[in-house]
Design a protein around this motif. Structure first.
Motif, PDB file in Angstrom:
ATOM      1  N   ILE B  51       0.850  -1.196   0.000  1.00 42.45           N
ATOM      2  CA  ILE B  51       0.000   0.000   0.000  1.00 42.45           C
ATOM      3  C   ILE B  51       0.886   1.248   0.000  1.00 42.45           C
ATOM      4  O   ILE B  51       0.725   2.151  -0.819  1.00 42.45           O
ATOM      5  CB  ILE B  51      -0.950   0.012   1.216  1.00 42.45           C
ATOM      6  CG1 ILE B  51      -1.784  -1.280   1.264  1.00 42.45           C
ATOM      7  CG2 ILE B  51      -1.843   1.256   1.186  1.00 42.45           C
ATOM      8  CD1 ILE B  51      -2.659  -1.504   0.052  1.00 42.45           C
ATOM      9  N   THR B  52       1.800   1.294   0.925  1.00 47.50           N
ATOM     10  CA  THR B  52       2.730   2.403   1.029  1.00 47.50           C
ATOM     11  C   THR B  52       3.889   1.958   1.906  1.00 47.50           C
ATOM     12  O   THR B  52       3.839   0.892   2.518  1.00 47.50           O
ATOM     13  CB  THR B  52       2.029   3.647   1.612  1.00 47.50           C
ATOM     14  OG1 THR B  52       2.919   4.757   1.542  1.00 47.50           O
ATOM     15  CG2 THR B  52       1.637   3.420   3.062  1.00 47.50           C
ATOM     16  N   GLY B  53       4.965   2.756   1.947  1.00 50.28           N
ATOM     17  CA  GLY B  53       6.052   2.453   2.868  1.00 50.28           C
ATOM     18  C   GLY B  53       7.151   1.629   2.233  1.00 50.28           C
ATOM     19  O   GLY B  53       7.473   1.793   1.057  1.00 50.28           O
ATOM     20  N   ASP B  54       7.713   0.739   2.997  1.00 46.47           N
ATOM     21  CA  ASP B  54       8.841  -0.085   2.575  1.00 46.47           C
ATOM     22  C   ASP B  54       8.527  -0.834   1.284  1.00 46.47           C
ATOM     23  O   ASP B  54       7.474  -1.477   1.164  1.00 46.47           O
ATOM     24  CB  ASP B  54       9.190  -1.079   3.683  1.00 46.47           C
ATOM     25  CG  ASP B  54      10.547  -1.724   3.480  1.00 46.47           C
ATOM     26  OD1 ASP B  54      11.040  -2.373   4.421  1.00 46.47           O
ATOM     27  OD2 ASP B  54      11.120  -1.576   2.378  1.00 46.47           O
ATOM     28  N   ASN B  55       9.443  -0.750   0.328  1.00 42.98           N
ATOM     29  CA  ASN B  55       9.196  -1.378  -0.973  1.00 42.98           C
ATOM     30  C   ASN B  55       9.185  -2.900  -0.911  1.00 42.98           C
ATOM     31  O   ASN B  55       8.641  -3.556  -1.793  1.00 42.98           O
ATOM     32  CB  ASN B  55      10.244  -0.924  -1.989  1.00 42.98           C
ATOM     33  CG  ASN B  55      10.046   0.523  -2.386  1.00 42.98           C
ATOM     34  OD1 ASN B  55       8.993   1.114  -2.174  1.00 42.98           O
ATOM     35  ND2 ASN B  55      11.075   1.103  -2.984  1.00 42.98           N
ATOM     36  N   LEU B  56       9.818  -3.485   0.083  1.00 42.25           N
ATOM     37  CA  LEU B  56       9.834  -4.942   0.234  1.00 42.25           C
ATOM     38  C   LEU B  56       8.783  -5.324   1.269  1.00 42.25           C
ATOM     39  O   LEU B  56       8.855  -4.916   2.418  1.00 42.25           O
ATOM     40  CB  LEU B  56      11.218  -5.420   0.680  1.00 42.25           C
ATOM     41  CG  LEU B  56      11.392  -6.929   0.778  1.00 42.25           C
ATOM     42  CD1 LEU B  56      11.269  -7.569  -0.613  1.00 42.25           C
ATOM     43  CD2 LEU B  56      12.729  -7.278   1.410  1.00 42.25           C
ATOM     44  N   VAL B  57       7.805  -6.078   0.810  1.00 43.96           N
ATOM     45  CA  VAL B  57       6.740  -6.495   1.724  1.00 43.96           C
ATOM     46  C   VAL B  57       6.797  -8.004   1.900  1.00 43.96           C
ATOM     47  O   VAL B  57       7.092  -8.744   0.966  1.00 43.96           O
ATOM     48  CB  VAL B  57       5.344  -6.076   1.215  1.00 43.96           C
ATOM     49  CG1 VAL B  57       5.218  -4.568   1.247  1.00 43.96           C
ATOM     50  CG2 VAL B  57       5.067  -6.588  -0.180  1.00 43.96           C
ATOM     51  N   LYS B  58       6.528  -8.428   3.113  1.00 44.70           N
ATOM     52  CA  LYS B  58       6.544  -9.856   3.423  1.00 44.70           C
ATOM     53  C   LYS B  58       5.123 -10.333   3.653  1.00 44.70           C
ATOM     54  O   LYS B  58       4.278  -9.603   4.176  1.00 44.70           O
ATOM     55  CB  LYS B  58       7.406 -10.108   4.652  1.00 44.70           C
ATOM     56  CG  LYS B  58       8.881  -9.762   4.429  1.00 44.70           C
ATOM     57  CD  LYS B  58       9.737 -10.162   5.607  1.00 44.70           C
ATOM     58  CE  LYS B  58      11.188  -9.720   5.431  1.00 44.70           C
ATOM     59  NZ  LYS B  58      11.831 -10.387   4.274  1.00 44.70           N
ATOM     60  N   GLY B  59       4.884 -11.580   3.243  1.00 46.75           N
ATOM     61  CA  GLY B  59       3.542 -12.114   3.370  1.00 46.75           C
ATOM     62  C   GLY B  59       3.535 -13.514   3.939  1.00 46.75           C
ATOM     63  O   GLY B  59       4.460 -13.936   4.620  1.00 46.75           O
ATOM     64  N   SER B  60       2.489 -14.231   3.594  1.00 46.43           N
ATOM     65  CA  SER B  60       2.289 -15.580   4.123  1.00 46.43           C
ATOM     66  C   SER B  60       3.237 -16.572   3.474  1.00 46.43           C
ATOM     67  O   SER B  60       3.701 -16.372   2.352  1.00 46.43           O
ATOM     68  CB  SER B  60       0.842 -16.017   3.867  1.00 46.43           C
ATOM     69  OG  SER B  60      -0.091 -15.083   4.340  1.00 46.43           O
ATOM     70  N   TYR B  61       3.506 -17.664   4.192  1.00 47.60           N
ATOM     71  CA  TYR B  61       4.241 -18.828   3.689  1.00 47.60           C
ATOM     72  C   TYR B  61       5.637 -18.492   3.179  1.00 47.60           C
ATOM     73  O   TYR B  61       6.150 -19.165   2.302  1.00 47.60           O
ATOM     74  CB  TYR B  61       3.447 -19.515   2.574  1.00 47.60           C
ATOM     75  CG  TYR B  61       1.996 -19.759   2.932  1.00 47.60           C
ATOM     76  CD1 TYR B  61       0.980 -19.200   2.165  1.00 47.60           C
ATOM     77  CD2 TYR B  61       1.642 -20.515   4.037  1.00 47.60           C
ATOM     78  CE1 TYR B  61      -0.359 -19.386   2.498  1.00 47.60           C
ATOM     79  CE2 TYR B  61       0.318 -20.709   4.379  1.00 47.60           C
ATOM     80  CZ  TYR B  61      -0.680 -20.143   3.603  1.00 47.60           C
ATOM     81  OH  TYR B  61      -2.000 -20.322   3.931  1.00 47.60           O
ATOM     82  N   GLY B  62       6.261 -17.425   3.729  1.00 50.91           N
ATOM     83  CA  GLY B  62       7.621 -17.084   3.353  1.00 50.91           C
ATOM     84  C   GLY B  62       7.752 -16.278   2.074  1.00 50.91           C
ATOM     85  O   GLY B  62       8.861 -16.018   1.613  1.00 50.91           O
TER      86      GLY B  62
END
Lengths: 113, 118
Positions: B51-62
């Motif tokens: 959405i905004t902020g840090d360009n690298l986003v972490k999600g589910s299942y690694g």
């Protein structure tokens, strides 16, 4: 974990018949959606629903389609007179007021013969 | 017009190797970007969002994804693939409200089939 449910999982109907696809969104969600996916094609937006009215609809969502939230828990998609080209997987989704992501149900496969 | 492109119909990787599933987008203003995964006979499952902020986003299942504004990309990555990651992956975009977006109307890519072999 709460999830979106849809019934039936598979519906077979004859051309010209009416069908109603049912969805139970996640209970505290406020925004509701229908999408469809014709076999081998993209997932396409049909309609969004908020505060008991349609907030947006695509050009696919013509007069043959309608949506309703009849009892505060179910969210239905009605196709008045089905056509062969309505055969697709129909996905219901819901979204909380403060979130961005939509949560999808398992889909109803509609086959029009 | 808003659109999403997933240039690869299928990505094949060996278990344990890193994987990348590519996505580029076209939208007015700031994009809201999402990855969903679809297992056979199942619905779309949310993986992660930008959405905004840090360009690298972490999600589910690694899984993670990197937002690159200059390249209008949002590639999905995982450092070490599992056989159980084999599924269909969809990238989706929504324009921000200030640029004609709405509370709905996700635009999806056509999907990329990920196949992870043992």
């Amino acid at each position: 974990e709460p999830e979106v449910t849809q019934t039936p999982s598979h519906q077979v109907t004859q051309m010209g018949q009416e069908v109603i696809l049912r969805c139970v969104p996640i209970s505290n969600h406020l925004y509701f959606y229908w999408y469809r996916q014709i076999l081998g094609q993209k997932v396409e937006f049909l309609v969004s629903f908020y505060n008991n009215e349609i907030s947006e609809k695509s050009e696919i969502f013509d007069d043959q389609f309608s949506v309703e939230r009849p009892d505060g828990s179910n969210f239905t998609l009605k196709i008045r007179s089905t056509k062969l080209e309505d055969s697709a997987m129909y996905f219901c989704a819901s979204k909380g007021g403060a979130s961005y992501e939509q949560y999808f149900g398992p889909g109803t496969r509609l086959t029009v013969t | 017009a808003q659109s999403v492109a997933q240039p690869e119909d299928q990505v094949n990787v060996a278990e344990g190797n890193p994987l990348t599933v590519k996505c580029t987008y076209s939208v007015s203003g700031n994009p809201y970007l999402f990855w969903y995964v679809q297992y056979p006979n199942r619905g779309l499952q949310f993986l992660l969002k930008y959405i905004t902020g840090d360009n690298l986003v972490k999600g589910s299942y690694g899984f993670e994804a990197e937002f690159n504004k200059s390249q209008t990309s949002f590639h999905l990555k995982k450092p070490s693939a599992l056989v159980s990651d084999s599924a269909l992956y969809f990238c989706a975009v929504r324009a921000s409200l200030n640029y004609g977006g709405s509370q709905g109307n996700l635009i999806f890519g056509k999907g990329t089939k990920l196949s992870v072999k043992p």
